[in-house]
Design a protein around this motif. Structure first.
Motif, PDB file in Angstrom:
ATOM      1  N   LYS A 128       0.505   7.896  -9.212  1.00  0.00           N
ATOM      2  CA  LYS A 128      -0.598   7.509  -8.326  1.00  0.00           C
ATOM      3  C   LYS A 128      -0.066   6.974  -7.005  1.00  0.00           C
ATOM      4  O   LYS A 128       0.757   6.072  -7.001  1.00  0.00           O
ATOM      5  N   ALA A 129      -0.561   7.515  -5.929  1.00  0.00           N
ATOM      6  CA  ALA A 129      -0.208   6.994  -4.609  1.00  0.00           C
ATOM      7  C   ALA A 129      -1.418   7.181  -3.708  1.00  0.00           C
ATOM      8  O   ALA A 129      -2.413   7.785  -4.119  1.00  0.00           O
TER       9      ALA A 129
ATOM     10  N   LYS B 233       3.227  15.259  -9.098  1.00  0.00           N
ATOM     11  CA  LYS B 233       3.755  15.715 -10.379  1.00  0.00           C
ATOM     12  C   LYS B 233       5.178  15.214 -10.592  1.00  0.00           C
ATOM     13  O   LYS B 233       5.640  15.129 -11.701  1.00  0.00           O
TER      14      LYS B 233
ATOM     15  N   PRO C 267      -6.446   9.624  -1.710  1.00  0.00           N
ATOM     16  CA  PRO C 267      -5.543   9.559  -2.847  1.00  0.00           C
ATOM     17  C   PRO C 267      -4.496  10.666  -2.800  1.00  0.00           C
ATOM     18  O   PRO C 267      -4.771  11.763  -2.307  1.00  0.00           O
ATOM     19  N   ILE C 268      -3.315  10.354  -3.312  1.00  0.00           N
ATOM     20  CA  ILE C 268      -2.242  11.347  -3.422  1.00  0.00           C
ATOM     21  C   ILE C 268      -1.797  11.320  -4.879  1.00  0.00           C
ATOM     22  O   ILE C 268      -1.516  10.245  -5.416  1.00  0.00           O
ATOM     23  N   ALA C 269      -1.754  12.489  -5.518  1.00  0.00           N
ATOM     24  CA  ALA C 269      -1.267  12.549  -6.888  1.00  0.00           C
ATOM     25  C   ALA C 269      -0.006  13.394  -6.892  1.00  0.00           C
ATOM     26  O   ALA C 269       0.029  14.448  -6.262  1.00  0.00           O
TER      27      ALA C 269
ATOM     28  N   LYS D 182      -0.631  16.481  -4.465  1.00  0.00           N
ATOM     29  CA  LYS D 182      -2.041  16.847  -4.291  1.00  0.00           C
ATOM     30  C   LYS D 182      -2.754  15.790  -3.460  1.00  0.00           C
ATOM     31  O   LYS D 182      -2.534  14.604  -3.666  1.00  0.00           O
ATOM     32  N   PHE D 183      -3.579  16.241  -2.554  1.00  0.00           N
ATOM     33  CA  PHE D 183      -4.315  15.317  -1.697  1.00  0.00           C
ATOM     34  C   PHE D 183      -5.799  15.497  -1.942  1.00  0.00           C
ATOM     35  O   PHE D 183      -6.266  16.617  -2.125  1.00  0.00           O
TER      36      PHE D 183
ATOM     37  N   MET E 263      -0.454  14.201 -16.451  1.00  0.00           N
ATOM     38  CA  MET E 263      -0.736  12.949 -15.769  1.00  0.00           C
ATOM     39  C   MET E 263       0.137  12.840 -14.522  1.00  0.00           C
ATOM     40  O   MET E 263       1.291  13.216 -14.562  1.00  0.00           O
ATOM     41  N   TYR E 264      -0.441  12.337 -13.468  1.00  0.00           N
ATOM     42  CA  TYR E 264       0.286  12.303 -12.202  1.00  0.00           C
ATOM     43  C   TYR E 264       0.624  10.888 -11.786  1.00  0.00           C
ATOM     44  O   TYR E 264      -0.016   9.936 -12.205  1.00  0.00           O
TER      45      TYR E 264
ATOM     46  N   GLU F 214       1.885  26.096  -7.965  1.00  0.00           N
ATOM     47  CA  GLU F 214       1.085  24.875  -7.928  1.00  0.00           C
ATOM     48  C   GLU F 214       1.783  23.828  -7.066  1.00  0.00           C
ATOM     49  O   GLU F 214       3.010  23.700  -7.092  1.00  0.00           O
ATOM     50  N   ALA F 215       1.007  23.096  -6.303  1.00  0.00           N
ATOM     51  CA  ALA F 215       1.573  22.057  -5.450  1.00  0.00           C
ATOM     52  C   ALA F 215       2.059  20.884  -6.304  1.00  0.00           C
ATOM     53  O   ALA F 215       1.437  20.550  -7.305  1.00  0.00           O
TER      54      ALA F 215
END
Lengths: 361, 322
Positions: free
Chosen positions: B4-5, B285, B281-283, B132-133, B1-2, B128-129
């Protein structure tokens, strides 16, 4: 029994596997393109999330987690999700365009052979409706049948030089076979366990989705449908891998399934495989790829000789391949619902015709 | 789960993200579009590339600071070499000094946006980034109305995505809704009290009017727009209005020594107009991502044709990103 609907709303694009013949020389090949992701993808996500932030006992989860799909729904009504239409039903564009396959004298027959199926999906609440009663969408509204709410969208990603806004000379372009879903649609899977609500990565690096779990109530139509025992005729709503560990068959080779080859309405088999965990200790980076198998596609209709009289949950484990990773039934393989097929009794041929027929199945 | 931004992009100049000249057989350079609304988007990979490149310049500054302790004229030394990029050269020089190339994590673009493939490493050495965009879609798009103030349009489908990303709880306005303060034209001789908006290709009746406060909820954070110019149109009309609103230009390349077009160096370009508002959206980690330092917003360039003044945008970050 499935207790939750896992609802997946994309926040952007998703990745659609580009197909069987994709190679660097042929970037446009899309034959066998694959979307939506299999149930295995979601069960992998559930298990991996539990390792990162524990929400359930891992061993219990591994043993009991079962996920089936993929289906889709309108965002506002995920409980009335769409499943593949049984191949016995032909639904055309207009309300009077419909047809059904029937078994007459052990031969599949239909009334209007020229009619092409226009719709591939049917809402779960309309499963028991007669084919002529299935409502077509009006003015963009969805009713009982629907067309896939996603579009393939190839996107070219350039790889720029470190210090210049210019594509690299070598390996500078990458074509992604992306998929865009309509803003008011979502993917739906059935699951025995829920996943904490939130944003996740699903279907491709850098693709983000919002996942929510919704409990399935006792009285919901899906709950009632899943509890119905399978009789003589049924349709798959997920792909099915039957057979042994290294052999895919079109139906379980077990006398309890049918002591005679079942009558089937099906399409060409689709490749089916999944990736599971890490490989051997010495090669930790490589993940283990399951044996490549063929799956009978969703929508396939079976007519067996005697009623099975079992729900999908009671199907014997030997019907599905197992022994490598998780048993395939945990990936929702072969989830099926009863359908009605008109079966005309076999007319006994006359004595002189009987001789010609010997040797036939 | 990331975590949220999201990011809000306000274009300060025309913005072209799409095919470049010569990549298409025709000479109209189209922007990337959403498949269902046919409105402009910025691919997530383009957004990531821009953030990566900005952080890379910070890493270059850090490498320079490693070298500046030793010599002050290293830039002149680099100019003598033209077969390697400045970044690679800096890395080599720092290595020669026996220093580690590991810079602080918050300056390392590979850490946040993923490591690119390197030849010879197992699995390409990719990582892995952490950030994420996803692609940016339009929220509001300015359209010119002759003789009237410019209006900003959107549609329920675009607002649905905005709602999903921001978690906004306001009900989505119905098609052809505007705030009560909209400055449209009242045409009484048509037997209607409804307001009318005139566009280049026709007119539109405003069917519902809502309170300005209700419309205010649809103004993204950090965007300076007035509610009286907002109109929500139907999903089936947005494609046509969007095409009407796009910035279009024919461009040529002159010959070096004559004021004459250089052969076939002629192309048409389309771009999102300035004043467009987009959301992506930006997620994440992990937390701790500070691409703009302690600020929440910054000017950034996206897309192509920077040399003709395209691509300048104001980006505001919101949500759980730091």
């Amino acid at each position: 029994m499935f207790k939750f609907l896992i609802v997946i709303r994309p926040l952007g694009l998703l990745y659609g596997s580009a197909g069987a013949f994709l190679s660097p020389e042929n970037l446009v090949g899309r034959s066998g393109a694959k979307f939506p992701p299999d149930a295995g993808t979601l069960s992998g996500l559930i298990l991996a999330t539990n390792q990162e932030q524990k929400f359930s006992d891992h061993q219990e989860l591994k043993t009991n987690l079962a996920v089936a799909g993929a289906f889709w729904a309108e965002s506002d009504h995920p409980e009335n999700f769409f499943v593949p239409i049984p191949r016995s039903r032909i639904v055309g564009e207009k309300n009077k365009d419909f047809d059904e396959w029937a078994l007459t004298n052990n031969k599949w027959e239909r009334q209007h052979p020229d009619l092409d199926p226009e719709y591939q999906w049917q809402s779960i609440n309309s499963w028991h409706k007669q084919t002529p009663q299935l409502k077509r969408p009006e003015k963009g509204k969805l009713n009982d049948v629907g067309k896939t709410p996603w579009e393939f969208m190839p996107i070219l990603h350039p790889y720029l030089k470190d210090d210049e806004k210019h594509v690299r000379d070598r390996d500078g372009l990458f074509l992604e076979n992306a998929v865009q879903m309509r803003e008011d649609s979502c993917l739906v899977y059935l699951s025995t366990h829920k996943l904490p609500d939130g944003w996740y990565r699903f279907g491709g690096e850098n693709h983000i989705v919002e996942i929510t779990s919704q409990a399935i109530t006792e009285h919901s139509s899906i709950s009632k449908l899943l509890k119905q025992k399978i009789g003589r005729s049924f349709a798959l709503i997920t792909p099915a891998v039957w057979g042994s560990n290294n052999l895919s068959t079109r139906y379980p080779n077990d006398v309890r399934f049918s002591n005679k080859r079942p009558e089937m309405l099906t399409d060409r088999p689709e490749p089916w495989r999944y990736r599971v965990g890490k490989g051997e200790a010495q090669n930790k980076r490589a993940s283990k790829l399951s044996i490549g198998r063929y799956a009978v596609p969703a929508g396939t209709v079976y007519v067996v000789k005697h009623p099975l009289d079992l729900t999908w949950w009671d199907f014997p484990p030997e019907w599905f391949a197992s022994g490598e990773g998780l048993p395939l039934r945990q990936f929702g393989c072969g989830l099926c619902l009863p359908v009605e097929i008109k079966i005309e009794p076999k007319v006994e041929p006359k004595a002189d015709q009987k001789i010609k027929q010997t040797g036939e199945d | 789960m990331y975590k949220k931004a999201y990011g809000i992009i306000e274009t300060l100049a025309p913005l072209h993200v799409g095919a470049a000249a010569g990549e298409e057989s025709g000479n109209l350079n189209l922007i990337f579009r959403d498949q269902f609304t046919q409105t402009g988007i910025i691919a997530g990979s383009s957004i990531r590339g821009r953030f990566r490149s900005d952080m890379r310049s910070k890493r270059i500054e850090w490498l320079e600071s490693c070298l500046s302790n030793v010599s002050n004229d290293f830039k002149d030394l680099y100019l003598a070499k033209d077969d390697t990029s400045y970044l690679n050269w800096l890395e080599e020089e720092v290595k020669k000094l026996g220093q580690s190339l590991e810079c602080p994590k918050n300056l390392d673009e590979h850490n946040w946006y993923g490591h690119h493939a390197v030849e010879g490493r197992p699995d390409g050495g990719t990582t892995e980034a952490i950030v994420k965009f996803e692609y940016a879609s339009l929220v509001w798009l300015p359209v010119f109305c002759p003789g009237q103030p410019v209006v900003w349009i959107s549609c329920p489908r675009l607002l649905k995505r905005y709602k999903l990303i921001t978690g906004c709880d306001a009900p989505i306005p119905k098609p052809y809704t505007a705030a009560k303060t909209l400055r449209g034209r009242q045409i009484s001789d048509r037997g209607t009290a409804k307001q009318i908006l005139f566009f280049n290709l026709g007119f539109m009746e405003i069917e519902q009017q809502i309170e300005a406060e209700a419309m205010q909820k649809w103004i993204p954070q950090g965007v300076d727009l007035a509610v009286e110019s907002f109109v929500v149109v139907g999903d089936n009309d947005i494609a046509m209005l969007h095409d009407m609103a796009l910035y279009r230009q024919s461009r040529i390349k002159m010959m070096d020594d004559m004021k004459k077009v250089d052969g076939g160096a002629f192309f048409n370009v389309e771009a999102l107009p300035e004043g467009s508002v987009l959301i992506f959206p930006i997620a994440l980690k992990q937390s701790g991502w500070k691409p703009f330092g302690d600020d929440a917003s910054q000017d950034m360039y996206f897309g192509g044709l920077e040399s003709v003044g395209f691509g300048r945008c104001h980006v505001t970050l919101a949500g759980d990103y730091q």
